[in-house]
Every structure is written in C-alpha cells, then in structure tokens.
Design a protein around this motif. Structure first.
Motif, PDB file in Angstrom:
ATOM      1  N   ASN A   1      26.364  22.393  70.791  1.00  0.00           N
ATOM      2  CA  ASN A   1      27.359  21.358  71.073  1.00  0.00           C
ATOM      3  C   ASN A   1      28.781  21.827  70.795  1.00  0.00           C
ATOM      4  O   ASN A   1      29.729  21.330  71.400  1.00  0.00           O
ATOM      5  CB  ASN A   1      27.066  20.090  70.268  1.00  0.00           C
ATOM      6  N   GLN A   2      28.943  22.785  69.860  1.00  0.00           N
ATOM      7  CA  GLN A   2      30.272  23.318  69.543  1.00  0.00           C
ATOM      8  C   GLN A   2      30.456  24.760  70.018  1.00  0.00           C
ATOM      9  O   GLN A   2      31.467  25.387  69.720  1.00  0.00           O
ATOM     10  CB  GLN A   2      30.505  23.283  68.019  1.00  0.00           C
ATOM     11  N   ALA A   3      29.487  25.273  70.742  1.00  0.00           N
ATOM     12  CA  ALA A   3      29.532  26.677  71.163  1.00  0.00           C
ATOM     13  C   ALA A   3      30.688  26.942  72.117  1.00  0.00           C
ATOM     14  O   ALA A   3      31.097  26.073  72.890  1.00  0.00           O
ATOM     15  CB  ALA A   3      28.216  27.062  71.837  1.00  0.00           C
ATOM     16  N   ILE A   4      31.193  28.148  72.037  1.00  0.00           N
ATOM     17  CA  ILE A   4      32.171  28.633  73.004  1.00  0.00           C
ATOM     18  C   ILE A   4      31.366  29.287  74.123  1.00  0.00           C
ATOM     19  O   ILE A   4      30.609  30.224  73.871  1.00  0.00           O
ATOM     20  CB  ILE A   4      33.122  29.663  72.361  1.00  0.00           C
ATOM     21  N   VAL A   5      31.508  28.777  75.335  1.00  0.00           N
ATOM     22  CA  VAL A   5      30.794  29.329  76.488  1.00  0.00           C
ATOM     23  C   VAL A   5      31.829  30.062  77.340  1.00  0.00           C
ATOM     24  O   VAL A   5      32.822  29.468  77.758  1.00  0.00           O
ATOM     25  CB  VAL A   5      30.077  28.223  77.293  1.00  0.00           C
ATOM     26  N   ALA A   6      31.588  31.354  77.556  1.00  0.00           N
ATOM     27  CA  ALA A   6      32.595  32.197  78.205  1.00  0.00           C
ATOM     28  C   ALA A   6      31.999  33.026  79.330  1.00  0.00           C
ATOM     29  O   ALA A   6      30.786  33.195  79.425  1.00  0.00           O
ATOM     30  CB  ALA A   6      33.213  33.121  77.153  1.00  0.00           C
ATOM     31  N   GLU A   7      32.891  33.551  80.148  1.00  0.00           N
ATOM     32  CA  GLU A   7      32.489  34.517  81.172  1.00  0.00           C
ATOM     33  C   GLU A   7      32.017  35.789  80.472  1.00  0.00           C
ATOM     34  O   GLU A   7      32.466  36.106  79.364  1.00  0.00           O
ATOM     35  CB  GLU A   7      33.668  34.855  82.088  1.00  0.00           C
TER      36      GLU A   7
ATOM     37  N   TYR B   1      26.012  34.621  67.191  1.00  0.00           N
ATOM     38  CA  TYR B   1      26.772  35.041  66.018  1.00  0.00           C
ATOM     39  C   TYR B   1      27.278  36.472  66.219  1.00  0.00           C
ATOM     40  O   TYR B   1      26.844  37.168  67.134  1.00  0.00           O
ATOM     41  CB  TYR B   1      25.904  34.952  64.760  1.00  0.00           C
ATOM     42  N   ALA B   2      28.190  36.906  65.349  1.00  0.00           N
ATOM     43  CA  ALA B   2      28.826  38.211  65.509  1.00  0.00           C
ATOM     44  C   ALA B   2      28.580  39.111  64.305  1.00  0.00           C
ATOM     45  O   ALA B   2      28.212  38.641  63.223  1.00  0.00           O
ATOM     46  CB  ALA B   2      30.331  38.027  65.703  1.00  0.00           C
ATOM     47  N   GLU B   3      28.810  40.392  64.522  1.00  0.00           N
ATOM     48  CA  GLU B   3      28.719  41.361  63.444  1.00  0.00           C
ATOM     49  C   GLU B   3      29.578  40.899  62.268  1.00  0.00           C
ATOM     50  O   GLU B   3      30.688  40.393  62.467  1.00  0.00           O
ATOM     51  CB  GLU B   3      29.209  42.721  63.958  1.00  0.00           C
ATOM     52  N   SER B   4      29.056  41.031  61.060  1.00  0.00           N
ATOM     53  CA  SER B   4      29.686  40.627  59.796  1.00  0.00           C
ATOM     54  C   SER B   4      29.474  39.161  59.444  1.00  0.00           C
ATOM     55  O   SER B   4      29.762  38.760  58.325  1.00  0.00           O
ATOM     56  CB  SER B   4      31.188  40.931  59.758  1.00  0.00           C
ATOM     57  N   ASP B   5      28.987  38.342  60.364  1.00  0.00           N
ATOM     58  CA  ASP B   5      28.702  36.945  60.036  1.00  0.00           C
ATOM     59  C   ASP B   5      27.556  36.860  59.032  1.00  0.00           C
ATOM     60  O   ASP B   5      26.676  37.722  58.997  1.00  0.00           O
ATOM     61  CB  ASP B   5      28.310  36.140  61.284  1.00  0.00           C
ATOM     62  N   ILE B   6      27.570  35.806  58.236  1.00  0.00           N
ATOM     63  CA  ILE B   6      26.481  35.497  57.318  1.00  0.00           C
ATOM     64  C   ILE B   6      25.944  34.132  57.712  1.00  0.00           C
ATOM     65  O   ILE B   6      26.715  33.176  57.891  1.00  0.00           O
ATOM     66  CB  ILE B   6      26.953  35.514  55.858  1.00  0.00           C
TER      67      ILE B   6
ATOM     68  N   MET C   1      32.204  32.338  59.572  1.00  0.00           N
ATOM     69  CA  MET C   1      31.879  32.704  60.935  1.00  0.00           C
ATOM     70  C   MET C   1      33.114  33.337  61.569  1.00  0.00           C
ATOM     71  O   MET C   1      34.177  32.743  61.594  1.00  0.00           O
ATOM     72  CB  MET C   1      31.428  31.443  61.681  1.00  0.00           C
ATOM     73  N   LYS C   2      32.922  34.523  62.057  1.00  0.00           N
ATOM     74  CA  LYS C   2      34.021  35.343  62.564  1.00  0.00           C
ATOM     75  C   LYS C   2      34.872  34.658  63.640  1.00  0.00           C
ATOM     76  O   LYS C   2      36.094  34.726  63.613  1.00  0.00           O
ATOM     77  CB  LYS C   2      33.439  36.636  63.115  1.00  0.00           C
ATOM     78  N   TYR C   3      34.218  33.999  64.597  1.00  0.00           N
ATOM     79  CA  TYR C   3      34.952  33.405  65.717  1.00  0.00           C
ATOM     80  C   TYR C   3      35.027  31.881  65.637  1.00  0.00           C
ATOM     81  O   TYR C   3      35.431  31.223  66.596  1.00  0.00           O
ATOM     82  CB  TYR C   3      34.333  33.850  67.044  1.00  0.00           C
ATOM     83  N   GLY C   4      34.602  31.299  64.537  1.00  0.00           N
ATOM     84  CA  GLY C   4      34.702  29.856  64.340  1.00  0.00           C
ATOM     85  C   GLY C   4      33.561  29.044  64.926  1.00  0.00           C
ATOM     86  O   GLY C   4      33.348  27.901  64.555  1.00  0.00           O
ATOM     87  N   SER C   5      32.832  29.619  65.850  1.00  0.00           N
ATOM     88  CA  SER C   5      31.701  28.960  66.508  1.00  0.00           C
ATOM     89  C   SER C   5      30.850  30.044  67.148  1.00  0.00           C
ATOM     90  O   SER C   5      31.326  31.167  67.326  1.00  0.00           O
ATOM     91  CB  SER C   5      32.219  27.995  67.578  1.00  0.00           C
ATOM     92  N   ILE C   6      29.609  29.705  67.486  1.00  0.00           N
ATOM     93  CA  ILE C   6      28.826  30.703  68.210  1.00  0.00           C
ATOM     94  C   ILE C   6      29.421  30.869  69.607  1.00  0.00           C
ATOM     95  O   ILE C   6      30.039  29.940  70.141  1.00  0.00           O
ATOM     96  CB  ILE C   6      27.319  30.373  68.259  1.00  0.00           C
ATOM     97  N   ILE C   7      29.253  32.039  70.169  1.00  0.00           N
ATOM     98  CA  ILE C   7      29.786  32.348  71.500  1.00  0.00           C
ATOM     99  C   ILE C   7      28.621  32.763  72.383  1.00  0.00           C
ATOM    100  O   ILE C   7      27.801  33.601  71.998  1.00  0.00           O
ATOM    101  CB  ILE C   7      30.819  33.489  71.445  1.00  0.00           C
ATOM    102  N   LEU C   8      28.571  32.173  73.570  1.00  0.00           N
ATOM    103  CA  LEU C   8      27.517  32.508  74.526  1.00  0.00           C
ATOM    104  C   LEU C   8      28.115  32.765  75.899  1.00  0.00           C
ATOM    105  O   LEU C   8      29.049  32.073  76.321  1.00  0.00           O
ATOM    106  CB  LEU C   8      26.511  31.364  74.634  1.00  0.00           C
ATOM    107  N   GLU C   9      27.547  33.747  76.581  1.00  0.00           N
ATOM    108  CA  GLU C   9      27.902  34.004  77.968  1.00  0.00           C
ATOM    109  C   GLU C   9      27.277  32.881  78.791  1.00  0.00           C
ATOM    110  O   GLU C   9      26.220  32.355  78.442  1.00  0.00           O
ATOM    111  CB  GLU C   9      27.367  35.386  78.363  1.00  0.00           C
ATOM    112  N   LYS C  10      27.936  32.458  79.882  1.00  0.00           N
ATOM    113  CA  LYS C  10      27.485  31.292  80.659  1.00  0.00           C
ATOM    114  C   LYS C  10      26.021  31.366  81.074  1.00  0.00           C
ATOM    115  O   LYS C  10      25.271  30.410  80.928  1.00  0.00           O
ATOM    116  CB  LYS C  10      28.360  31.108  81.905  1.00  0.00           C
TER     117      LYS C  10
END
Length: 130
Positions: free
Chosen positions: A43-49, A104-109, A1-10
């Motif tokens: 539960n482990q997601a990165i929640v960002a602006e 998930y991000a581009e290049s992730d499997i 996983m490219k960023y270590g965890s899924i990333i979601l906008e708030k």
C-alpha cells in the motif's frame, strides 16, 4: 529503510499482487502473517519503471545475501514459485524469506516473523542477474 518504502518495478508489482491474491488460502500462520504484512507494505510501496529501480533493491531474480545477529547467513536467488529449487539456492517469493525481502535494499534491516520465530535480517548484498 534506505529508501523510505519498499520499491518494486511495475511488472514485478503486478506479478506479486497476482501471486498474493492466489495465495490467500494459506493456513500456516507464518506464511499467512508474511503475506498479510507484504500486502500492507504494498500500500505504501514505490512502484517505478525498470530503469528507475535502484540497482541495490531486491526484485525477482536478484541474488541476495542476508544475515542475522546470531551468526546465521544465507545467499539465494529470489524467484517465482515455479522456478524455486532449494538445491540451487533459488527461493520462491512465496516463502516467508521471499516475502520478507522483496523490495528492500542492501543495508536494510527487516524485523520479520519466520517459522523459527521473529528475526532481524540484515541485507548484506544485492546483485542483479544480467
């Protein structure tokens, strides 16, 4: 996983939690599995602006191309359930495919359970609609 965890906008995170809570009654095994698995990932997601979410991360209204090792490939726009329209390749977040790719991000499997069995999805392209 490219960023270590899924990333979601708030805002997407809040909308997604609401949709998942409303969807707990699904009896179909694949969709139930997908909902439960995404809840765990949240539960482990990165929640960002909004401005801090990388441009190659899948979010609502992203244009996505995925492929599997067996040669299958598909492009779609990930949308809210009420905007879903298979004729125009708009896939609901509440389908197994939508639940699999969000955050998930581009290049992730991603290894995920689909109605046809377990598949390994490669995210080939992610583009944000303007």
């Amino acid at each position: 996983m490219k960023y270590g965890s899924i990333i979601l906008e708030k805002k997407d995170y809040v909308d997604l939690k609401r949709l998942l809570n409303l969807s707990e009654g699904y009896k179909e095994n694949t969709r139930k599995y997908s909902i439960d698995r995404l809840k765990e990932e949240l539960n482990q997601a990165i929640v960002a602006e909004d401005k801090d979410v990388p441009v190659d991360v899948i979010r609502f209204n992203s244009l996505v191309t995925v492929a599997t090792n067996d040669g299958w490939e598909n492009s779609f726009e990930l949308v809210l359930p009420e905007e879903s329209d298979l004729k125009t390749n708009k896939i609901s977040i509440l389908t197994p495919m939508g639940l699999a790719v969000i955050g998930y991000a581009e290049s992730d499997i991603i290894d995920w359970e689909f109605p046809g069995g377990k598949k390994s999805l490669h995210i080939k392209r992610v583009k944000q609609k303007n």
